[in-house]
Scaffold this motif. Sequence first.
Motif, mmCIF file in Angstrom:
data_model
loop_
_atom_site.group_PDB
_atom_site.id
_atom_site.type_symbol
_atom_site.label_atom_id
_atom_site.label_comp_id
_atom_site.label_asym_id
_atom_site.label_seq_id
_atom_site.Cartn_x
_atom_site.Cartn_y
_atom_site.Cartn_z
ATOM 1 N N ASP A 158 0.923 -1.292 0.191
ATOM 2 C CA ASP A 158 0.140 -0.096 0.082
ATOM 3 C C ASP A 158 0.904 1.218 -0.035
ATOM 4 O OD1 ASP A 158 0.949 -0.223 2.630
ATOM 5 O OD2 ASP A 158 -0.875 -0.086 3.746
ATOM 6 N N SER A 159 2.246 1.064 0.061
ATOM 7 C CA SER A 159 3.094 2.370 0.138
ATOM 8 C C SER A 159 4.372 2.093 -0.610
ATOM 9 C CB SER A 159 3.143 2.820 1.513
ATOM 10 O OG SER A 159 4.109 2.215 2.207
ATOM 11 N N TYR A 160 5.071 3.305 -1.097
ATOM 12 C CA TYR A 160 6.404 2.998 -1.662
ATOM 13 C C TYR A 160 7.293 2.475 -0.228
ATOM 14 C CZ TYR A 160 11.115 4.289 -2.805
ATOM 15 O OH TYR A 160 12.416 4.148 -3.103
ATOM 16 N N ALA A 161 7.003 2.757 0.825
ATOM 17 C CA ALA A 161 7.979 2.367 2.016
ATOM 18 C C ALA A 161 7.806 0.897 2.105
ATOM 19 C CB ALA A 161 7.591 3.157 3.154
ATOM 20 N N ALA A 162 6.596 0.177 2.028
ATOM 21 C CA ALA A 162 6.205 -1.198 2.150
ATOM 22 C C ALA A 162 7.070 -2.014 0.823
ATOM 23 C CB ALA A 162 4.737 -1.299 2.104
ATOM 24 N N ALA A 163 6.945 -1.443 -0.216
ATOM 25 C CA ALA A 163 7.243 -1.918 -1.252
ATOM 26 C C ALA A 163 9.053 -2.047 -1.332
ATOM 27 C CB ALA A 163 7.118 -1.415 -2.670
ATOM 28 N N ASP B 283 14.040 -4.586 -0.036
ATOM 29 C CA ASP B 283 15.353 -4.951 0.938
ATOM 30 C C ASP B 283 15.380 -6.419 1.329
ATOM 31 O OD1 ASP B 283 16.053 -2.444 0.259
ATOM 32 O OD2 ASP B 283 15.200 -1.621 2.058
ATOM 33 N N SER B 284 13.979 -6.760 1.928
ATOM 34 C CA SER B 284 13.904 -8.209 2.433
ATOM 35 C C SER B 284 14.423 -9.091 1.405
ATOM 36 C CB SER B 284 12.657 -8.407 3.097
ATOM 37 O OG SER B 284 12.190 -7.606 3.991
ATOM 38 N N TYR B 285 14.038 -9.009 0.342
ATOM 39 C CA TYR B 285 14.239 -9.961 -0.775
ATOM 40 C C TYR B 285 15.792 -10.227 -1.093
ATOM 41 C CZ TYR B 285 14.571 -11.790 -5.657
ATOM 42 O OH TYR B 285 14.951 -12.653 -6.733
ATOM 43 N N LEU B 286 16.166 -8.797 -1.071
ATOM 44 C CA LEU B 286 17.783 -8.953 -1.392
ATOM 45 C C LEU B 286 18.439 -9.483 -0.312
ATOM 46 C CD1 LEU B 286 18.192 -5.171 -2.975
ATOM 47 C CD2 LEU B 286 18.337 -7.711 -4.158
ATOM 48 N N ALA B 287 18.006 -9.418 0.873
ATOM 49 C CA ALA B 287 18.513 -9.825 2.037
ATOM 50 C C ALA B 287 18.659 -11.609 1.981
ATOM 51 C CB ALA B 287 18.069 -9.531 3.401
ATOM 52 N N THR B 288 17.793 -12.080 1.326
ATOM 53 C CA THR B 288 17.472 -13.479 1.223
ATOM 54 C C THR B 288 18.274 -13.913 0.038
ATOM 55 O OG1 THR B 288 15.712 -13.439 -0.274
ATOM 56 C CG2 THR B 288 15.169 -13.319 2.290
ATOM 57 N N ARG B 289 18.936 -13.183 -0.831
ATOM 58 C CA ARG B 289 19.678 -13.648 -1.932
ATOM 59 C C ARG B 289 21.219 -13.623 -1.436
ATOM 60 N NH1 ARG B 289 16.637 -16.053 -5.061
ATOM 61 N NH2 ARG B 289 15.309 -16.099 -3.050
ATOM 62 N N PRO B 290 21.904 -14.178 -2.402
ATOM 63 C CA PRO B 290 23.556 -14.169 -2.010
ATOM 64 C C PRO B 290 23.909 -12.607 -2.066
ATOM 65 C CG PRO B 290 22.909 -15.765 -3.901
ATOM 66 C CD PRO B 290 21.600 -15.128 -3.530
ATOM 67 N N THR B 291 24.867 -12.309 -1.567
ATOM 68 C CA THR B 291 25.488 -10.971 -1.589
ATOM 69 C C THR B 291 25.845 -10.530 -2.856
ATOM 70 O OG1 THR B 291 26.605 -11.658 0.762
ATOM 71 C CG2 THR B 291 27.434 -9.620 -0.415
ATOM 72 N N TRP B 292 26.295 -11.278 -3.605
ATOM 73 C CA TRP B 292 26.459 -10.840 -5.142
ATOM 74 C C TRP B 292 25.467 -10.275 -5.660
ATOM 75 C CZ3 TRP B 292 24.274 -12.413 -9.577
ATOM 76 C CH2 TRP B 292 23.650 -13.428 -9.429
ATOM 77 N N VAL B 293 24.138 -10.575 -5.517
ATOM 78 C CA VAL B 293 23.053 -10.082 -6.112
ATOM 79 C C VAL B 293 22.990 -8.620 -5.666
ATOM 80 C CG1 VAL B 293 20.703 -10.095 -6.406
ATOM 81 C CG2 VAL B 293 21.843 -12.181 -6.266
ATOM 82 N N GLU B 294 23.005 -8.208 -4.324
ATOM 83 C CA GLU B 294 22.902 -6.933 -3.819
ATOM 84 C C GLU B 294 24.007 -6.142 -4.601
ATOM 85 O OE1 GLU B 294 22.549 -4.451 0.226
ATOM 86 O OE2 GLU B 294 22.864 -6.542 0.217
ATOM 87 N N TYR B 295 25.102 -6.563 -4.649
ATOM 88 C CA TYR B 295 26.150 -5.765 -5.187
ATOM 89 C C TYR B 295 26.014 -5.525 -6.868
ATOM 90 C CZ TYR B 295 28.982 -6.498 -0.999
ATOM 91 O OH TYR B 295 29.788 -6.862 0.369
ATOM 92 N N TRP B 296 25.511 -6.705 -7.437
ATOM 93 C CA TRP B 296 25.093 -6.356 -8.866
ATOM 94 C C TRP B 296 24.030 -5.298 -9.045
ATOM 95 C CZ3 TRP B 296 27.414 -7.541 -13.309
ATOM 96 C CH2 TRP B 296 26.837 -7.246 -14.386
ATOM 97 N N VAL B 297 23.017 -5.219 -8.088
ATOM 98 C CA VAL B 297 22.085 -4.054 -8.125
ATOM 99 C C VAL B 297 22.702 -2.842 -8.022
ATOM 100 C CG1 VAL B 297 20.104 -3.033 -6.971
ATOM 101 C CG2 VAL B 297 20.020 -5.600 -7.394
ATOM 102 N N TYR B 298 23.649 -2.637 -7.027
ATOM 103 C CA TYR B 298 24.323 -1.468 -6.693
ATOM 104 C C TYR B 298 25.161 -1.121 -7.954
ATOM 105 C CZ TYR B 298 23.288 -1.570 -1.988
ATOM 106 O OH TYR B 298 22.528 -1.611 -0.846
ATOM 107 N N LEU C 137 2.090 -3.520 -7.171
ATOM 108 C CA LEU C 137 0.889 -4.024 -7.896
ATOM 109 C C LEU C 137 1.122 -5.575 -7.907
ATOM 110 C CD1 LEU C 137 0.148 -1.953 -10.689
ATOM 111 C CD2 LEU C 137 -0.886 -1.805 -8.580
ATOM 112 N N LEU C 138 2.170 -6.280 -8.309
ATOM 113 C CA LEU C 138 2.185 -7.823 -8.196
ATOM 114 C C LEU C 138 3.342 -8.376 -7.482
ATOM 115 C CD1 LEU C 138 2.653 -7.406 -12.140
ATOM 116 C CD2 LEU C 138 0.685 -8.015 -10.765
ATOM 117 N N GLY C 139 4.154 -7.586 -6.649
ATOM 118 C CA GLY C 139 4.938 -8.223 -5.592
ATOM 119 C C GLY C 139 6.348 -8.118 -6.139
ATOM 120 N N VAL C 140 7.349 -8.544 -5.090
ATOM 121 C CA VAL C 140 8.904 -8.518 -5.575
ATOM 122 C C VAL C 140 9.465 -9.269 -6.580
ATOM 123 C CG1 VAL C 140 11.266 -8.703 -4.625
ATOM 124 C CG2 VAL C 140 9.372 -7.729 -3.273
ATOM 125 N N PRO C 141 8.916 -10.213 -7.043
ATOM 126 C CA PRO C 141 9.264 -11.171 -8.450
ATOM 127 C C PRO C 141 8.905 -10.541 -9.408
ATOM 128 C CG PRO C 141 8.074 -12.678 -6.850
ATOM 129 C CD PRO C 141 7.939 -11.425 -6.000
#
Length: 132
Positions: free
Chosen positions: A7-12, A17-32, A71-75
Amino acid sequence: MDLPVYDSYAAASAAIDSYLATRPTWVEYWVYWALFAFASSLWFVPGNAPARLSLIVGLVSWVLGVFAVLLLGVPAWGLSRLVLWLPLFFHLARRRPSLAIVNGYSLWLHALMLTLLVTLVLDTIQLYRWLG
């Protein structure tokens, strides 16, 4: 398929952030890295239409990505990238300088194109898993 609607940008943003925390560290580095690759277009904006287009597409895909998550979730985060980055990749490929030309613009453009290509492959795999 049960879609989590935020319902908000903060929630999305928190969901991303929660999704990235469950991924390997390299995924977060790749996003950066991808953010840096797009932001680096600012150095070349004054004289290069591809740099201007890349900056605009990067900003628009970020906004659309947030809407997709809302609208659809993180995936669905990668949907905006597939829709916008694939045409950008082919546009840049047609206008790229020769690999023999070594200057800042050429290095940036080729690095951005490689970033686009790798991210599109990863997004396609993620979306296939999500939809499948």
